[in-house]
Design an enzyme around this catalytic site. Structure first.
Site, PDB file in Angstrom:
ATOM      1  N   GLU A 211      43.703  -0.814  20.030  1.00 23.67           N
ATOM      2  CA  GLU A 211      44.086  -1.330  18.724  1.00 23.67           C
ATOM      3  C   GLU A 211      44.704  -0.194  17.926  1.00 23.67           C
ATOM      4  O   GLU A 211      44.765   0.948  18.397  1.00 23.67           O
ATOM      5  CB  GLU A 211      42.874  -1.940  17.999  1.00 23.67           C
ATOM      6  CG  GLU A 211      41.773  -0.945  17.679  1.00 23.67           C
ATOM      7  CD  GLU A 211      40.494  -1.621  17.151  1.00 23.67           C
ATOM      8  OE1 GLU A 211      40.246  -2.795  17.473  1.00 23.67           O
ATOM      9  OE2 GLU A 211      39.752  -0.954  16.421  1.00 23.67           O
ATOM     10  N   HIS A 250      37.435  -2.438  11.585  1.00 26.70           N
ATOM     11  CA  HIS A 250      36.884  -1.243  12.214  1.00 26.70           C
ATOM     12  C   HIS A 250      37.248  -0.003  11.408  1.00 26.70           C
ATOM     13  O   HIS A 250      38.384   0.138  10.952  1.00 26.70           O
ATOM     14  CB  HIS A 250      37.458  -1.064  13.626  1.00 26.70           C
ATOM     15  CG  HIS A 250      36.906  -2.034  14.607  1.00 26.70           C
ATOM     16  ND1 HIS A 250      37.575  -2.375  15.768  1.00 26.70           N
ATOM     17  CD2 HIS A 250      35.752  -2.737  14.632  1.00 26.70           C
ATOM     18  CE1 HIS A 250      36.845  -3.245  16.452  1.00 26.70           C
ATOM     19  NE2 HIS A 250      35.739  -3.481  15.776  1.00 26.70           N
TER      20      HIS A 250
END
Lengths: 292, 379, 292, 379
Positions: A211, A250
């Site tokens: 990511e 995150h």
């Protein structure tokens, strides 16, 4: 075979008397994981309702009494770094830290205090590690997995489940699936795990789920072409449409100073001969098609 | 977490770093009083979290107390990139021989910190980095071993300033490191840090960001939070323990798990849609979290569709579906809702949703759901 | 030959612009030591009256400009630990710290930060190191020494001079004399230096001058009998009449908890076959008589 | 440097360690007032640096305010091992289920620190170490890596106290380590640390020693120095930058260099003499230092002889001799002086001393000088 965890894993659950710790201890035992002890400071000698697992005050006691070789951590973020160090000091070789929200400074300390040692740390802020059919350590739903010859490494939780489930539904089983965690400072990076898969004769290919943020995917790509590799890699990168400077859930998923964009990561991976799925649904086909 | 310049300045001052004399004001007359105490000329500086206040007219020089009052009147209430100025910092004018940049940042790639000093101060460090990288000096700081004065001196003596100033700069870097570590900061910047004609030095600007995960042990830092500077919906989400980012489109996005939600945005964008937000309700999918999430997304201006993407794991899809139905029956949701669900007991879950009588469209794949959401969002 | 310093030593003087630094730089140069550079932060580019030695702001510059391989420190106690670390970071292999009064915590940090590295530290709170006729690094009077085949290691300053002078007057020259320092935490202990003398073919015997406090003499005795040794050792211990619990001048010279008495040290040394002089005047004769 | 119990107690309290409620008093009526505030019964404890106050009657229990006043009257002014009691600590009486020892010391052998906990508290730790070593638990603390909570817990759970108390003890050990490191301590002790019947814990005693070399950066610690507790001559020597130890004999000793002075004491003792003191004027031998040293030694009670032992090194013996002559001509020194000198230009130096017309006896060896000093000291 598989990596990190298997039927020889003798697991301690740190924080076993807590809500998450006791629930997932139950789930892991039901999956077949050999949970040999629990640790909660001050609760040594007590029992957790419905669990036939001894509880100790310290990891050292648990290791000595139950010959544990791995630990999974479900303690609050403020105590997690110390819990990792406690396991390391007690000689545990594999520590999997599920906890989310650990201060960066704490993980930096842990990393440098244990660097060069014999210990493998996975996480924090991760779903854990599973070798389907053998051993599940963490919080992932066990049933979506199926034993097989594809490894999975991922910075994400539910996205990994989604991809693993798609693999399983397409008939592709997994050797081991590792959630490396969504924090900026993690114990095992892709480049720590890929060599383990490379050395595992029962893994043919690895799905790498990356990511935005950091450079772990770029490092993985560089690792892949540094020497000839036996394993094949297929990648997916989340966050193609993510704006810069924003933390996408995150703590580690942030494009800062123009670095760590999905576009750059995808380009780098492709340049190193790693096919990148533009859509999670393509992953099973890519895994089947990728040249061996 | 970000704080204002005046707050970072006070942290630096407490740490022993020399800072320009200054005071804050919320009204023009307070600003005048501060200036009268400091003596004119002064700079009147807007206190906002966003950058670029200088170009926006948020910093003004004033030579007399009445000019200070005028400047403060102009700046207070000003909107800079969406932030309303509520406070100004009135600061003594400092004689400048040279402007430098001093900073320290969390260094993810090397798992530590980097102390940065540049002989080109007063301008954006990224710009310096791109155009004249030779003017930037960096030193890695080991998180356990710390930062020694000689490391600071080595950087300071490379800046090409007078020796006396170099020694002061080295001292400032050591103190900057100390306050950085003690407050669990992720960034600390002094830009510019000024060398005066008499070779003494002083901090003119001050910036600090902090690790949100460490605020539980940094109560005095947390007390500096100015929620007026943050997106109201982000504040509301934080209070509800949800991860939320405003994106500005018209399709509200809710999902469980950061990676899954990021992927949902990607799929919606690929289908031609414009996500209004990122909203992660976490690994689970409790009815309460869905309700709070819906409340936030419904406040997005220009919302046309809501797209909910859930992976049923240990929690089963039928339970999730029952929770959703329960929530939606109690809420008035004007926008159409597209739901994609997969995982445990997905078929039972889909059936529950479809049979609910609510205005919900269900899909088994992200791609199909995203296409429908994009279609519904078309005006 | 000799140990630690000789004609190849290229020395930096840290604190060269200070009163002690400039005085002893002069003395060392007069003795024949190759002082290649001085360092005082903020005084780089200046000159010290009467010294033809370039001055730099940092040790790194001095090492690069003058290919130095050793450093001697005459900076204030509050800055000394950092001065040692600076030399270590700049790649200096031998650091001799003369300064007295450094906090214990600072030296503990220095010790552990540099442990396992390639650097030798002598001191602090010591007179320095001299290989007579070749190189003098420190504050000892040069003329009392004479080249020869006896090494000296000592926790003391003037007491060492006294003993060395007695040796010289008795016609016994020295290979190298090392003042290890009077602090409780020192860079090189007797057991770090004795192996170097053992490996030096031009040293036949070593005079070990100990004192109350700590266990360095006991460790030296244990080292001596651990394997057969080529060198002979003669010892002297100061503080036979010192009362317990009192710091006798040196920070390290204290009998605490009944440990570190001169009586115990003398007994231990003798039990390991090391003759101990009861009087400094006996030392030259003991050195001559000791079995080879 | 040592401090009083009440001062160490306040450092512990600031660090967050639970301490028994208490207050200090300099007069009986102040003591009564403190007790009335705390509530009786209380313990009244003499504040002196020396140990053994309990056996000397320096700690008394008091059940009523007037008993407190009586106890304080008895203790204040009391002499304990030469120290006069000027302050008492009035402390609540704590219910005791178990007494422990908690401490941390600089560990010279391992170049670090050791944290010590013992299930036998309230008595001397060295006695426990000798008689029941199994009751003592130690953990090494790395100076750079620090002390982690789990290390503290591991010790705490070995003490055989209730779990709740163990967790409190672990917390106290972590805080004890923090205050130890922050203050450059060399020793910190809580003896006893008490477990109450309700399983909570509290510090009853408090002791800290500090590194003299670090006082330059520990101003608040240094301000706790009570020179009234130190040997007046040691204080005077410290102010003159001389190292001095009172030994009690009748031969005053002055020399340059700690090892040389220690050896001088040994030689004098071996010759049958009794050294009055240890006095090191340092590696040099400046006239000024000799003068200050003489002033101190002349204050030794029962002094009969002064023995000066000097090694002339970079400083030449003739210069030293000239300095000595200069000093002695200005001072009235009633005791005979024995001088031994060696090193650079010793012959010229000896000649200067012998020709000075002063009452000085010179010798070329320590042994001969020591014998003469011992002979002169005989009554």
């Amino acid at each position: 075979m598989s990596i990190l965890v298997d039927s020889r894993t003798r697991l301690i659950v740190q924080g076993i008397t807590g809500r998450d710790g006791s629930f997932h201890a139950r789930q892991m035992i039901d999956y077949g994981t050999n949970v040999v002890a629990g640790v909660t400071p001050g609760k040594g000698g007590t029992r957790v309702d419905g669990l036939d697992v001894p509880v100790f005050d310290t990891v050292r006691e648990a290791v000595e009494a139950a010959q544990a070789n791995a630990s999974v951590i479900y303690v609050p973020a403020s105590a997690s770094a110390d819990a990792i160090l406690e396991s390391a000091d007690a000689g545990v070789q594999l520590v999997i830290c599920i906890t989310e929200g650990i201060p960066v400074n704490d993980m930096l300390r842990v990393h440098h205090l244990l660097a060069g040692g014999n210990i493998t740390i996975v996480g924090p802020n991760c779903p854990g590690v599973i070798s389907p059919g053998k051993c599940k350590v963490g919080i992932m739903p066990g049933f979506i997995h199926k034993p097989g010859r594809v490894g999975v490494v991922s910075r994400s939780g539910t996205l990994t489940y989604e991809i693993v489930y798609a693999l399983t539904q397409a008939g592709i089983g997994q050797s081991t699936c590792v959630g490396v965690g969504g924090d900026p400072v993690i114990g095992s990076k892709f480049t720590d795990l890929l060599p383990k898969f490379e050395a595992d004769p029962d893994t043919d290919a690895v799905v790498l789920v990356g990511e935005i943020g950091g450079a772990d995917e770029e490092e993985a790509a560089a690792w892949y072409t540094r020497s000839p590799r036996r394993i094949r890699i297929v990648a997916f990168i989340a966050g193609v449409s993510a704006p810069p400077g924003k933390r996408m859930g995150h703590a580690g998923a942030i494009i800062s100073g123009g670095k760590g964009t999905a576009k750059d990561k995808i380009e780098t991976l492709m340049n190193h001969g790693i096919p990148v799925a533009s859509d999670t649904s393509q992953i099973p086909d890519l895994v089947k098609k990728v040249p061996g | 977490m970000k704080i204002h310049e005046y707050q970072a300045r006070s942290l630096f001052e407490s740490a022993g770093i020399p800072v320009a004399r200054a005071g804050i004001a919320q009204t023009p007359s307070e600003a005048r009083a501060v200036a009268e105490k400091l003596g004119v000329p002064v700079a009147v500086k807007a206190q906002v979290h966003v950058g670029g206040r200088g170009k926006a007219g948020g910093v003004k020089l004033a030579n007399t107390p009445s000019e200070v009052e005028t400047a403060a009147r102009e700046i207070l209430g000003m909107k800079i990139k969406g932030s309303t100025v509520r406070t100004v910092l009135v600061m003594e004018k400092v004689d400048i021989a040279q402007e430098l940049y001093l900073g320290m940042v969390f260094d993810r790639d090397h798992r530590g910190y980097t102390v940065i000093a540049s002989s080109a101060g007063g301008i954006d460090i990224e710009e310096v980095s791109a155009k004249t990288p030779e003017k930037i000096h960096r030193v890695f700081v080991h998180p356990v071993q710390g930062f020694s004065p000689h490391q600071a001196r080595e950087v300071a003596f490379r800046l090409g300033v007078p020796k006396k100033a170099s020694l002061e700069i080295a001292r400032t870097l050591v103190l900057l490191h100390r306050v950085f570590v003690q407050t669990d900061a992720t960034l600390a910047e002094i830009n510019p840090y000024v060398v005066r004609p008499d070779e003494t030095t002083v901090a003119i600007d001050a910036k600090m960001n902090f690790d949100d995960n460490a605020l539980f042990r940094q109560k005095s830092v947390e007390s500096m939070r100015d929620t007026g500077e943050e997106e109201p919906l982000e504040v509301e989400a934080k209070n509800a323990d949800l991860a939320y980012v405003h994106l500005g489109g018209d399709i509200g996005i809710i999902g469980n798990g950061a990676g899954l939600v990021m992927t949902t945005l990607d799929v919606v964008t690929a289908a031609g849609g414009k996500p209004a937000n990122f909203l992660d309700i976490g690994g689970s999918s409790s009815p309460e979290k869905v309700r709070r999430a819906m409340e936030i997304v419904l406040k997005e201006p220009g919302l046309r569709v809501i797209f909910i993407n859930v992976f049923g794991g240990i929690t089963r899809c039928d339970d999730v579906a029952n929770g959703l139905v329960q929530v939606f029956k109690k809420m008035n949701v004007p926008s159409p809702i597209v739901i994609r669900m997969t995982g445990t007991n997905v078929d039972q879950g889909m059936k529950i949703l479809n049979d609910s009588g609510l205005n919900l469209k269900t899909f088994p794949t992200m791609q199909a759901a995203a296409k429908e959401a994009a279609r519904l969002a078309k005006p």
